[in-house]
Scaffold this motif. Structure first.
Motif, short mmCIF file in Angstrom:
data_model
loop_
_atom_site.label_atom_id
_atom_site.label_comp_id
_atom_site.label_asym_id
_atom_site.label_seq_id
_atom_site.Cartn_x
_atom_site.Cartn_y
_atom_site.Cartn_z
N LEU A 181 -16.12 -3.87 -1.46
CA LEU A 181 -16.63 -4.35 -0.26
C LEU A 181 -16.18 -6.27 -0.31
N GLY A 195 -16.23 -9.82 -6.45
CA GLY A 195 -16.11 -9.19 -5.32
C GLY A 195 -17.97 -9.09 -5.38
N TRP A 245 -12.69 -16.05 3.50
CA TRP A 245 -14.05 -16.43 2.86
C TRP A 245 -13.90 -16.24 1.23
N VAL A 249 -16.03 -9.34 1.95
CA VAL A 249 -16.35 -9.95 3.21
C VAL A 249 -15.53 -10.56 4.12
N PHE A 292 -15.85 -17.22 -2.66
CA PHE A 292 -16.75 -17.47 -3.31
C PHE A 292 -16.54 -17.84 -4.63
N GLN A 294 0.82 -1.19 -0.03
CA GLN A 294 -0.15 0.11 0.01
C GLN A 294 1.26 0.65 -0.11
N GLN A 338 -6.65 -0.76 -13.16
CA GLN A 338 -5.99 -1.57 -13.62
C GLN A 338 -5.84 -1.80 -14.73
N TYR A 357 -5.27 -19.81 1.67
CA TYR A 357 -5.01 -19.56 0.54
C TYR A 357 -4.00 -20.00 0.95
N ASP A 391 -7.48 -14.35 -16.01
CA ASP A 391 -8.74 -13.61 -16.08
C ASP A 391 -9.20 -12.49 -16.64
N LEU A 425 -15.28 -16.74 -8.52
CA LEU A 425 -16.13 -16.17 -9.11
C LEU A 425 -15.11 -14.81 -9.15
N ASP A 426 -15.32 -13.99 -10.27
CA ASP A 426 -14.30 -13.61 -10.35
C ASP A 426 -14.71 -12.35 -10.06
N THR A 463 -12.53 -2.13 0.96
CA THR A 463 -11.02 -2.44 0.23
C THR A 463 -11.09 -1.66 -1.07
N SER A 464 -9.80 -2.28 -1.71
CA SER A 464 -9.69 -0.68 -2.71
C SER A 464 -10.33 -1.57 -4.01
N TRP A 465 -11.00 -2.71 -4.09
CA TRP A 465 -11.84 -3.11 -5.03
C TRP A 465 -13.11 -3.72 -4.37
N ASP A 499 -1.13 -12.51 -12.11
CA ASP A 499 -1.48 -10.79 -11.57
C ASP A 499 0.22 -10.59 -11.02
C1 B12 Z 1 -3.61 -11.24 -2.81
C2 B12 Z 1 -5.26 -11.71 -3.23
C3 B12 Z 1 -6.66 -12.16 -2.46
C4 B12 Z 1 -6.06 -12.57 -0.99
C5 B12 Z 1 -6.41 -11.55 0.00
C6 B12 Z 1 -5.48 -11.42 1.02
C7 B12 Z 1 -4.13 -11.35 1.48
N1 B12 Z 1 -3.58 -11.42 2.40
O1 B12 Z 1 -3.10 -11.20 0.56
C8 B12 Z 1 -7.32 -13.09 -0.80
C9 B12 Z 1 -6.98 -14.81 -1.32
C10 B12 Z 1 -7.81 -13.86 0.51
C11 B12 Z 1 -8.38 -13.19 -2.08
C12 B12 Z 1 -9.43 -13.27 -2.04
C13 B12 Z 1 -10.48 -12.63 -2.87
N2 B12 Z 1 -10.12 -12.62 -4.39
CO1 B12 Z 1 -8.30 -10.98 -5.05
N3 B12 Z 1 -6.51 -10.82 -4.86
C14 B12 Z 1 -5.05 -10.69 -4.31
C15 B12 Z 1 -4.54 -9.65 -5.62
C16 B12 Z 1 -3.51 -11.25 -6.05
C17 B12 Z 1 -3.46 -9.28 -4.77
C18 B12 Z 1 -3.86 -8.29 -3.83
C19 B12 Z 1 -2.93 -7.63 -3.27
O2 B12 Z 1 -2.03 -7.55 -2.52
N4 B12 Z 1 -2.80 -5.51 -3.59
C20 B12 Z 1 -2.23 -5.13 -3.02
C21 B12 Z 1 -1.99 -4.40 -2.23
C22 B12 Z 1 -0.94 -3.12 -1.55
O3 B12 Z 1 -3.34 -3.22 -1.78
P1 B12 Z 1 -4.86 -3.47 -1.65
O4 B12 Z 1 -5.51 -2.38 -1.59
O5 B12 Z 1 -4.47 -3.39 0.25
O6 B12 Z 1 -4.94 -5.20 -1.10
C23 B12 Z 1 -5.95 -5.33 -0.33
C24 B12 Z 1 -7.14 -5.69 -1.56
O7 B12 Z 1 -6.58 -6.22 -3.12
C25 B12 Z 1 -7.86 -7.56 -0.79
N5 B12 Z 1 -8.17 -7.76 -1.39
C26 B12 Z 1 -7.91 -9.14 -2.47
N6 B12 Z 1 -8.47 -9.68 -3.43
C27 B12 Z 1 -9.95 -9.01 -2.85
C28 B12 Z 1 -11.12 -8.84 -3.78
C29 B12 Z 1 -11.98 -8.73 -3.65
C30 B12 Z 1 -13.34 -8.55 -4.44
C31 B12 Z 1 -12.44 -7.56 -2.45
C32 B12 Z 1 -13.22 -6.29 -2.38
C33 B12 Z 1 -11.28 -7.26 -2.37
C34 B12 Z 1 -9.79 -7.77 -2.60
O8 B12 Z 1 -7.42 -8.11 -0.34
C35 B12 Z 1 -5.45 -7.22 -0.92
C36 B12 Z 1 -5.27 -7.71 0.77
O9 B12 Z 1 -5.98 -6.61 2.03
C37 B12 Z 1 -5.02 -9.35 -6.32
C38 B12 Z 1 -4.74 -8.74 -8.26
C39 B12 Z 1 -5.09 -7.94 -8.21
N7 B12 Z 1 -4.71 -7.42 -9.55
O10 B12 Z 1 -4.59 -7.49 -7.17
C40 B12 Z 1 -6.82 -10.57 -5.80
C41 B12 Z 1 -7.82 -9.77 -7.17
C42 B12 Z 1 -8.26 -8.94 -6.47
N8 B12 Z 1 -8.92 -11.07 -6.32
C43 B12 Z 1 -10.26 -10.69 -7.31
C44 B12 Z 1 -10.82 -12.13 -6.30
C45 B12 Z 1 -11.90 -11.77 -7.44
C46 B12 Z 1 -11.49 -12.57 -4.89
C47 B12 Z 1 -12.22 -13.25 -4.58
C48 B12 Z 1 -13.53 -12.41 -4.82
C49 B12 Z 1 -12.57 -14.47 -5.74
C50 B12 Z 1 -12.93 -15.65 -4.52
N9 B12 Z 1 -14.01 -16.03 -5.42
O11 B12 Z 1 -13.77 -16.06 -3.66
C51 B12 Z 1 -11.61 -12.85 -3.41
C52 B12 Z 1 -12.96 -11.99 -1.48
C53 B12 Z 1 -13.66 -12.99 -1.57
C54 B12 Z 1 -13.79 -12.09 -0.10
N10 B12 Z 1 -13.80 -12.56 1.25
O12 B12 Z 1 -14.47 -11.49 -0.24
C55 B12 Z 1 -9.96 -10.55 -7.93
C56 B12 Z 1 -10.94 -9.20 -7.99
C57 B12 Z 1 -11.43 -8.67 -9.47
C58 B12 Z 1 -12.89 -7.53 -9.38
N11 B12 Z 1 -12.75 -7.59 -10.62
O13 B12 Z 1 -13.07 -7.84 -8.55
C59 B12 Z 1 -7.78 -9.90 -8.37
C60 B12 Z 1 -8.40 -8.87 -9.01
C61 B12 Z 1 -7.44 -11.08 -8.91
C62 B12 Z 1 -8.40 -11.59 -10.58
N12 B12 Z 1 -7.14 -11.54 -11.31
O14 B12 Z 1 -9.36 -11.49 -10.35
N13 B12 Z 1 -7.73 -11.98 -2.85
#
Ligand code: B12
Length: 415
Positions: A366, A396, A384, A368, A386, A89, A268, A415, A220, A393-394, A362-364, A169
């Motif tokens: 809500l 949130g 959790w 869960v 989904f 961040q 992105q 994970y 994806d 799911l691709d 979060t940046s993406w 990613d």
């Molecule tokens: C690491 C990661 C995760 C980790 C986050 C925890 C951790 N401690 O690392 C885990 C495995 C938990 C995760 C979960 C999910 N993820 Co994810 N994740 C990522 C990834 C690879 C990097 C994020 C990151 O570290 N960013 C850098 C930091 C500095 O930024 P940040 O804002 O602080 O990051 C936070 C948020 O990104 C948040 N986060 C991560 N994933 C997601 C997804 C959603 C929908 C939300 C709201 C927040 C969120 O967790 C990060 C760490 O706290 C991104 C790839 C990308 N292109 O961004 C995908 C990405 C964001 N995830 C994605 C998805 C789809 C999910 C899930 C919905 C998958 C699912 N089928 O359940 C779930 C979320 C479900 C829920 N409970 O709400 C997609 C989102 C696409 C979109 N259009 O919304 C991405 C872009 C991957 C992809 N290419 O498809 N994820």
């Protein structure tokens, strides 16, 4: 002499051929869709209290239309405290402030210290553990590449050792980071950094290229933007040839289907649509010469769906935590067609307290965090997940739109 000229022309042509293999652009007919995306992303800034640095980076790389949104985000980032931020961040904040030509000295020192103390993930760690560190190295490289060499060397060696499992990613951001380092190796350096960074880059781009699908999508649709940036700057040729125009056209199709409504997803993809990458951040021109914003009538928007009701089958499942707490419960929920998944979760929670859930912003959107009092835990790597049927799911809960009789499962997993 003539044959030599011909030979040289041939060589030049071949070299040009390999580099243009990855050049592509948006056609004038497609341009209104790209402008529309940018307007949507910039509008989201005024509507939300959440400060998202990735939006400012994308806006500045593309040339901001909404100067008020640009100023608001910049001011918020200048005033923000770095104390509670992860390295990833903090890195994004520095890139964003740099793209707005603001001072980042203190923040860079903190990030540099964080990364000097970086402990490489233990063998077998999940690939996304490298995402934040990749952003940090990309940022430090742009600020002071020479001081970043020892950190990047440790990072590259760990990556070569830990090449699987692979995540597009993360691989893309790591490629941008190491390409920055590769391009800035000090002249006359004794160590063979070029070989080390080159070897790590080869592993990364080969892995990314193996995720190129027949339709051009890389991983994806939401990893494609970062992957395009990576493949367009890397000095290493990928094992599988990449057709940039095919990828670009496919992404534009997805945009037309309304798949890029989430401002972060726009942030992105937009740099790639504008032919920019995060490596261009230090070169952003902060002068007041930005283009005229397109008026809303200039660009098309996706058609909204009609408000009849649909049924969604919703299961919550925990087979992981607490022997007494294991559960698997299903409910049928009726919501308006076109509702996002969050509405299904809210409806289920209203009907049965077992379905109660919590979220964090979060940046993406809500995320869960907990369902039925079982909460995600970063230290245990639980969350959790989904799924629709058996497919994750691709998107949130605040953006995914379920269809009639779709079976959505929230599964507590690791994970
Ligand atoms: C690491 C990661 C995760 C980790 C986050 C925890 C951790 N401690 O690392 C885990 C495995 C938990 C995760 C979960 C999910 N993820 Co994810 N994740 C990522 C990834 C690879 C990097 C994020 C990151 O570290 N960013 C850098 C930091 C500095 O930024 P940040 O804002 O602080 O990051 C936070 C948020 O990104 C948040 N986060 C991560 N994933 C997601 C997804 C959603 C929908 C939300 C709201 C927040 C969120 O967790 C990060 C760490 O706290 C991104 C790839 C990308 N292109 O961004 C995908 C990405 C964001 N995830 C994605 C998805 C789809 C999910 C899930 C919905 C998958 C699912 N089928 O359940 C779930 C979320 C479900 C829920 N409970 O709400 C997609 C989102 C696409 C979109 N259009 O919304 C991405 C872009 C991957 C992809 N290419 O498809 N994820």
């Amino acid at each position: 002499m003539a044959w030599l000229t011909l030979y040289l022309l041939n060589v030049l042509w071949a070299v040009a051929g390999t580099s243009t293999q990855s050049s592509c652009s948006v056609t004038p007919e497609q341009q209104p869709w790209v402008d529309g995306l940018q307007v949507l992303m910039e509008k989201s800034v005024m509507k939300s209290d959440f400060t998202n640095p990735s939006i400012l980076i994308a806006m500045n790389l593309a040339g901001a239309y909404n100067l008020e949104a640009q100023k608001l985000l910049t001011d918020r980032l200048v005033a923000s405290d770095s104390a509670d931020l992860t390295s990833g961040q903090l890195a994004l904040n520095i890139l964003a402030l740099t793209s707005s030509c603001r001072d980042t000295g203190r923040k860079v020192s903190i990030l540099q210290k964080n990364m000097e103390n970086w402990v490489p993930p233990s063998p077998g760690a999940e690939a996304s553990a490298f995402y934040g560190p990749s952003l940090a190295i990309l940022t430090l490289c742009q600020k002071n590449s020479e001081a970043t060499i020892p950190i990047a060397v440790r990072f590259a060696k760990t990556l070569i050792r830990e090449s699987s499992p692979f995540n597009v990613d993360t691989g893309a951001v790591a490629t941008l980071a190491l390409t920055c380092m590769y391009n800035r190796i000090p002249v006359g350096s004794q160590e063979n950094y070029r070989d080390l960074f080159g070897e790590a880059l080869k592993v990364l781009v080969d892995n990314i290229s193996l995720k190129i699908k027949a339709d051009g999508i890389i991983g994806d649709i939401y990893s494609t933007g970062l992957a395009m940036q990576a493949l367009s700057v890397t000095p290493e040729q990928p094992i599988k040839k990449w057709d940039c125009q095919k990828t670009m056209d496919m992404i534009l199709n997805e945009i037309k289907q309304g798949k890029f409504q989430n401002p972060m997803s726009i942030a992105q993809i937009l740099p790639s649509l504008k032919g920019k990458t995060y490596l261009d951040v230090p070169q952003v021109n902060c002068g007041p010469d930005n283009g005229v914003p397109p008026t809303p009538a200039d660009y098309p928007t996706p058609v909204p769906t009609s408000p009849s009701n649909i049924t969604v089958i919703y299961t919550i499942n925990n087979q992981l935590k607490g022997v007494d707490l294991l559960f698997n419960k299903t409910m049928e929920v009726s919501v308006k067609r076109g509702s996002v998944l969050l509405v299904v979760l809210e409806e289920a929670q209203c009907k049965d307290s077992m379905f109660k859930f919590e979220t964090k912003m979060t940046s993406w959107g809500l995320f869960v965090t907990s369902i039925n009092n079982i909460a995600e835990n970063v230290n245990h790597k639980t969350y959790w997940e989904f799924l629709s049927g058996k497919t994750p799911l691709d998107e949130g809960v605040s953006y995914y739109v379920p269809s009639n009789y779709e079976h959505i499962t929230a599964n507590f997993t690791q994970y």
